[in-house]
Design a protein around this motif. Structure first.
Motif, PDB file in Angstrom:
ATOM      1  N   UNK A  80       7.476  19.812  21.835  1.00  0.00           N
ATOM      2  CA  UNK A  80       7.691  19.578  23.391  1.00  0.00           C
ATOM      3  C   UNK A  80       8.981  19.608  23.741  1.00  0.00           C
ATOM      4  N   UNK A  81       9.285  19.698  24.957  1.00  0.00           N
ATOM      5  CA  UNK A  81      10.594  19.358  25.341  1.00  0.00           C
ATOM      6  C   UNK A  81      11.114  17.967  25.262  1.00  0.00           C
ATOM      7  N   UNK A  82      12.393  17.994  24.921  1.00  0.00           N
ATOM      8  CA  UNK A  82      13.150  16.625  24.632  1.00  0.00           C
ATOM      9  C   UNK A  82      13.426  16.269  26.205  1.00  0.00           C
ATOM     10  N   UNK A  83      12.794  15.046  26.813  1.00  0.00           N
ATOM     11  CA  UNK A  83      13.028  14.551  27.948  1.00  0.00           C
ATOM     12  C   UNK A  83      13.634  13.495  28.163  1.00  0.00           C
ATOM     13  N   UNK A  84      13.884  12.818  26.886  1.00  0.00           N
ATOM     14  CA  UNK A  84      14.794  11.584  26.773  1.00  0.00           C
ATOM     15  C   UNK A  84      15.547  11.951  25.830  1.00  0.00           C
ATOM     16  N   UNK A  85      16.645  12.431  26.108  1.00  0.00           N
ATOM     17  CA  UNK A  85      17.796  13.011  25.306  1.00  0.00           C
ATOM     18  C   UNK A  85      18.350  11.879  24.363  1.00  0.00           C
ATOM     19  N   UNK A  86      18.764  10.651  25.095  1.00  0.00           N
ATOM     20  CA  UNK A  86      19.401   9.605  24.399  1.00  0.00           C
ATOM     21  C   UNK A  86      18.742   9.268  23.407  1.00  0.00           C
ATOM     22  N   UNK A  87      17.373   9.218  23.241  1.00  0.00           N
ATOM     23  CA  UNK A  87      16.652   8.632  22.148  1.00  0.00           C
ATOM     24  C   UNK A  87      15.845   9.686  21.469  1.00  0.00           C
ATOM     25  N   UNK A  88      16.037  11.218  21.681  1.00  0.00           N
ATOM     26  CA  UNK A  88      15.473  12.304  21.200  1.00  0.00           C
ATOM     27  C   UNK A  88      13.879  12.314  21.124  1.00  0.00           C
ATOM     28  N   UNK A  89      13.391  11.852  22.326  1.00  0.00           N
ATOM     29  CA  UNK A  89      11.914  11.952  22.404  1.00  0.00           C
ATOM     30  C   UNK A  89      11.398  12.584  23.402  1.00  0.00           C
ATOM     31  N   UNK A  90      10.248  13.015  23.549  1.00  0.00           N
ATOM     32  CA  UNK A  90       9.444  13.732  24.679  1.00  0.00           C
ATOM     33  C   UNK A  90       8.858  12.435  25.468  1.00  0.00           C
ATOM     34  N   UNK A  91       9.179  12.198  26.695  1.00  0.00           N
ATOM     35  CA  UNK A  91       8.723  10.882  27.123  1.00  0.00           C
ATOM     36  C   UNK A  91       7.786  10.993  28.412  1.00  0.00           C
ATOM     37  N   UNK A  92       7.022  10.194  28.640  1.00  0.00           N
ATOM     38  CA  UNK A  92       6.038  10.017  29.861  1.00  0.00           C
ATOM     39  C   UNK A  92       5.280  11.127  30.312  1.00  0.00           C
ATOM     40  N   UNK A  93       4.993  12.093  29.476  1.00  0.00           N
ATOM     41  CA  UNK A  93       4.062  13.136  29.760  1.00  0.00           C
ATOM     42  C   UNK A  93       4.810  14.235  30.427  1.00  0.00           C
ATOM     43  N   UNK A  94       3.889  15.167  31.130  1.00  0.00           N
ATOM     44  CA  UNK A  94       4.471  16.676  31.528  1.00  0.00           C
ATOM     45  C   UNK A  94       4.295  16.614  33.165  1.00  0.00           C
ATOM     46  N   UNK A  95       3.933  15.668  33.704  1.00  0.00           N
ATOM     47  CA  UNK A  95       3.567  15.429  35.236  1.00  0.00           C
ATOM     48  C   UNK A  95       4.629  14.645  35.812  1.00  0.00           C
ATOM     49  N   UNK A  96       5.761  14.134  35.448  1.00  0.00           N
ATOM     50  CA  UNK A  96       6.646  13.299  35.928  1.00  0.00           C
ATOM     51  C   UNK A  96       7.301  13.866  37.047  1.00  0.00           C
ATOM     52  N   UNK A  97       7.764  15.213  37.038  1.00  0.00           N
ATOM     53  CA  UNK A  97       8.434  16.036  37.919  1.00  0.00           C
ATOM     54  C   UNK A  97       7.598  16.929  38.608  1.00  0.00           C
ATOM     55  N   UNK A  98       6.291  16.808  38.617  1.00  0.00           N
ATOM     56  CA  UNK A  98       5.526  17.983  39.089  1.00  0.00           C
ATOM     57  C   UNK A  98       4.624  17.356  40.397  1.00  0.00           C
ATOM     58  N   UNK A  99       4.701  18.432  41.319  1.00  0.00           N
ATOM     59  CA  UNK A  99       4.046  17.978  42.608  1.00  0.00           C
ATOM     60  C   UNK A  99       2.440  18.114  42.347  1.00  0.00           C
ATOM     61  N   UNK A 100       1.800  17.156  43.266  1.00  0.00           N
ATOM     62  CA  UNK A 100       0.390  17.302  43.143  1.00  0.00           C
ATOM     63  C   UNK A 100      -0.206  17.824  44.446  1.00  0.00           C
ATOM     64  N   UNK A 101      -1.255  18.366  44.617  1.00  0.00           N
ATOM     65  CA  UNK A 101      -1.868  19.118  45.626  1.00  0.00           C
ATOM     66  C   UNK A 101      -2.815  17.929  46.259  1.00  0.00           C
ATOM     67  N   UNK A 102      -2.771  17.719  47.621  1.00  0.00           N
ATOM     68  CA  UNK A 102      -3.601  16.766  48.476  1.00  0.00           C
ATOM     69  C   UNK A 102      -4.952  17.282  48.711  1.00  0.00           C
ATOM     70  N   UNK A 103      -6.082  16.974  48.160  1.00  0.00           N
ATOM     71  CA  UNK A 103      -7.493  17.561  48.132  1.00  0.00           C
ATOM     72  C   UNK A 103      -8.118  16.893  49.311  1.00  0.00           C
ATOM     73  N   UNK A 104      -7.751  15.369  49.411  1.00  0.00           N
ATOM     74  CA  UNK A 104      -8.403  14.485  50.377  1.00  0.00           C
ATOM     75  C   UNK A 104      -7.294  13.622  51.050  1.00  0.00           C
ATOM     76  N   UNK A 105      -7.554  13.253  52.566  1.00  0.00           N
ATOM     77  CA  UNK A 105      -6.695  12.077  52.711  1.00  0.00           C
ATOM     78  C   UNK A 105      -7.297  11.503  53.929  1.00  0.00           C
ATOM     79  N   UNK A 106      -7.717  10.505  54.064  1.00  0.00           N
ATOM     80  CA  UNK A 106      -8.256   9.720  55.176  1.00  0.00           C
ATOM     81  C   UNK A 106      -7.586   8.250  55.459  1.00  0.00           C
ATOM     82  N   UNK A 107      -7.902   7.475  56.378  1.00  0.00           N
ATOM     83  CA  UNK A 107      -7.366   6.424  56.587  1.00  0.00           C
ATOM     84  C   UNK A 107      -7.082   5.317  55.518  1.00  0.00           C
ATOM     85  N   UNK A 108      -8.204   5.384  54.561  1.00  0.00           N
ATOM     86  CA  UNK A 108      -7.976   4.192  53.511  1.00  0.00           C
ATOM     87  C   UNK A 108      -7.984   4.931  52.234  1.00  0.00           C
TER      88      UNK A 108
END
Length: 313
Positions: A80-108
């Motif tokens: 995996x890509x090293x996304x925490x270079x200071x500690x040499x880890x792949x951190x917090x998954x693959x969607x941290x900087x990804x946009x989501x699509x809005x499928x539904x949105x109502x008042x609540x």
């Protein structure tokens, strides 16, 4: 100018006549704010800001860190890509900087979706969904993953809310988390062993079952054996009058991470904050297998957690 976290999706309801409002971001399906009246229940960040220290984001398809970004699949090393270079880890998954699509949105409520496509280190196709709902009980967050690919796929999930009781300072707040065991980590925040929270070699302050003053804690610690009662585990952050917020998580989230940074950049200036992060698996689960779910083609995983006010109305 567009916000750096994309669309700002507001949902609202009333709790005993007081308005409860949440704002969810297109980026990382993040929880930017949750406010009851004028009391913040999570640490907010400004619309023109980026989330600090993982603030409010969704963590998928793993929650913590992967050592060196490497794990083994059917005898083959995955990198995996090293996304925490200071500690040499792949951190917090693959969607941290990804946009989501809005499928539904109502008042609540709002429903968002993001697809994890096959890529280096993670050759799987997963559809992921996050639904936020506010009602009289507070905020409920439902996570869902569907294996859309032809082979079984590993899955873990987490969230990164920072709890708050308005501007109440750390020395006036008590944190309670019902976990019996803690992971002793190395200098890279990767697991070494699991011990009882009251063991002599447990991380200092890890025993939160009876509550500890937040200002006494210096934790970035994964907790194991989170106690569920009737299918729900409950953590609380309360002031001295017993008012505050509770975070609940269902049995799909069997772990939690507690992070108490003293340099948290709140909207009111730098101060100590606390993240209580529901997790379905501990750090480095792609290597240990602990808590990891393997979804067959077409199979679905679902987990829920939420935030509710305590005696604030």
């Amino acid at each position: 100018m567009r916000p750096p976290t994309g669309q700002q999706l507001t949902i609202a309801t009333t709790v005993d006549g007081v308005r409860l409002r949440a704002t969810v971001t297109e980026l990382a399906a993040g929880l930017r704010e949750l406010v009851l009246g004028d009391v913040d229940l999570v640490e907010p960040f400004r619309e023109d800001a980026r989330p600090a220290k993982g603030q409010g984001i969704v963590l998928a398809p793993w929650g913590g860190r992967v050592r060196d970004g490497r794990w083994t699949l059917d005898g083959e090393t995955q990198q995996l890509a090293i996304t925490e270079p200071a500690l040499g880890n792949a951190s917090h998954g693959l969607l941290r900087y990804s946009p989501y699509r809005v499928l539904e949105h109502d008042d609540a409520s709002v429903l968002l979706q993001a697809t994890i496509h096959p890529q280096p280190g993670f050759p799987f196709l997963l559809d992921t969904f996050v639904r936020y709902v506010v009602d009289e009980s507070g905020l409920t967050v439902t996570h869902e993953a569907v294996n859309a690919g032809p082979t079984r796929a590993p899955w873990a999930c987490g969230a990164h809310p920072y709890l708050a009781v308005g501007a109440t300072p750390a020395d006036a707040l008590t944190l309670t988390v019902p976990a019996a065991s803690a992971i002793v980590a190395d200098e890279r925040l990767l697991p070494v062993r699991t011990v009882a929270v009251d063991a002599a070699d447990a991380p200092a302050g890890a025993d939160l079952r009876a509550g500890r003053r937040l200002s006494e804690l210096d934790l970035d610690t994964a907790l194991v054996g989170v106690e569920h009662v009737d299918g729900i585990a409950t953590s609380t952050l309360l002031d001295d009058a017993g008012r505050g917020v509770r975070l609940w998580q269902d049995e799909a989230f069997a772990f939690a991470v507690v992070f108490t940074p003293r340099d948290f950049p709140s909207v009111d200036g730098v101060r100590q904050a606390v993240a209580v992060e529901p997790m379905s698996a501990p750090p480095d689960a792609l290597n240990s297998g602990e808590g990891l779910v393997w979804l067959e083609p077409g199979e679905t995983w679902t987990g829920r957690w939420g935030v509710a006010p305590v005696d604030l109305v």
